[in-house]
Enzyme design. Sequence first.
Site, PDB file in Angstrom:
ATOM      1  N   GLY A 230       2.927  10.574  -0.089  1.00  0.00           N
ATOM      2  CA  GLY A 230       2.587   9.227  -0.487  1.00  0.00           C
ATOM      3  C   GLY A 230       3.215   8.161   0.271  1.00  0.00           C
TER       4      GLY A 230
ATOM      5  N   PHE B 262       0.831  -1.197   0.000  1.00  0.00           N
ATOM      6  CA  PHE B 262       0.000   0.000   0.000  1.00  0.00           C
ATOM      7  C   PHE B 262       0.868   1.250   0.000  1.00  0.00           C
ATOM      8  CE2 PHE B 262      -2.086  -3.298   2.493  1.00  0.00           C
ATOM      9  CZ  PHE B 262      -3.413  -3.288   2.078  1.00  0.00           C
ATOM     10  N   ASP B 263       0.420   2.253  -0.748  1.00  0.00           N
ATOM     11  CA  ASP B 263       0.901   3.610  -0.540  1.00  0.00           C
ATOM     12  C   ASP B 263       0.278   4.116   0.765  1.00  0.00           C
ATOM     13  OD1 ASP B 263       2.041   6.136  -1.081  1.00  0.00           O
ATOM     14  OD2 ASP B 263       0.248   6.793  -2.119  1.00  0.00           O
ATOM     15  N   GLY B 264       0.781   5.235   1.257  1.00  0.00           N
ATOM     16  CA  GLY B 264       0.291   5.752   2.535  1.00  0.00           C
ATOM     17  C   GLY B 264      -0.805   6.785   2.396  1.00  0.00           C
TER      18      GLY B 264
ATOM     19  N   PHE C  77      -1.404  -0.779  -4.181  1.00  0.00           N
ATOM     20  CA  PHE C  77      -2.429   0.252  -4.267  1.00  0.00           C
ATOM     21  C   PHE C  77      -1.809   1.630  -4.049  1.00  0.00           C
ATOM     22  CE2 PHE C  77      -4.666  -3.554  -2.632  1.00  0.00           C
ATOM     23  CZ  PHE C  77      -5.594  -3.720  -3.651  1.00  0.00           C
TER      24      PHE C  77
END
Length: 314
Positions: free
Chosen positions: A314, A161-163, A275
Amino acid sequence: MPVSFDGKLVVAISSRALFDMADSHRVFMEEGVDAYCQFQREHEDEILAPGVAFSLVRKLLRLEGTDGGVEIILLSRNSADTGLRVFNSIEHYGLGITRAAFTNGERPWRYIPAFGAHLFLSADPNDVAQALELGYAAATILPSAERDAGSDEEREVRIAFDGDAVLFSDSAERIFQESGLEAFSASERAQARSPLPGGPFKSFLAALHQLQRRETAAGDTNPIRTALVTARSAPAHERVIRTLRHWDIRIDEALFLGGLAKADFLAAFGADIFFDDQQGHCEIASQQVATGHVPHGVANQSPQPEESETVRSG
């Protein structure tokens, strides 16, 4: 008693995310609904090739033996008639998908809450945007580097995952977009002990974490591994770490890349899917791994400069 999905990870997926339906979709776009229906009927005994999310789905279904397990739901704009080819293909590959909603062109995401889905994957960006607008975790599956559909024999599922604007809200990202890196860094340093608000994928990460926790408690080898892959770097790392601690959600690996391109790191992690909210980052990542674009937050609200892996939140 009615069947319940309590304790299960529930993922809803569209036909075009699961299978390669490029030919039939081209007929639909160029010749219309009637030609599409006829095409599907004429080819309903021809098995569809795996799509971008096929490998992920097959690996998730192999977790069915875990406590609680996984349920995959098909949400499709096909009619039941044209969807017969999809179910024939599901049966051919031995996928344990038994539940579906065929909406005959209507909005399939309406059924996300009824099924209790933690995630919706689709090839239709409009359906994804509508689902996100209503607060559901959703992503548009991008055309991605081809993977050998038979190469996923390992049981472990790896999800990255992106943040900001994915796991977390876009509040920090807005500061970066509006005021630049220096203001963003100062804000994150000042708020290091203030948890970030949750983003659209917080609930999905929490569901993964609960499945991981049950496996650990049972003494089994954990079948799921998660990673945060973010362009953040120190000092913006601390708030992220403290936020996950506040949520009591574990993440297995955290990569603070400080603007380095993510694709090689995702390949090294072995991500089954990644994502991210930024279209440009997704297009680069999709050259290496299956990728879902999350059209949420400030980066998707106005035209952006030509994307590069710059040092940002991000």
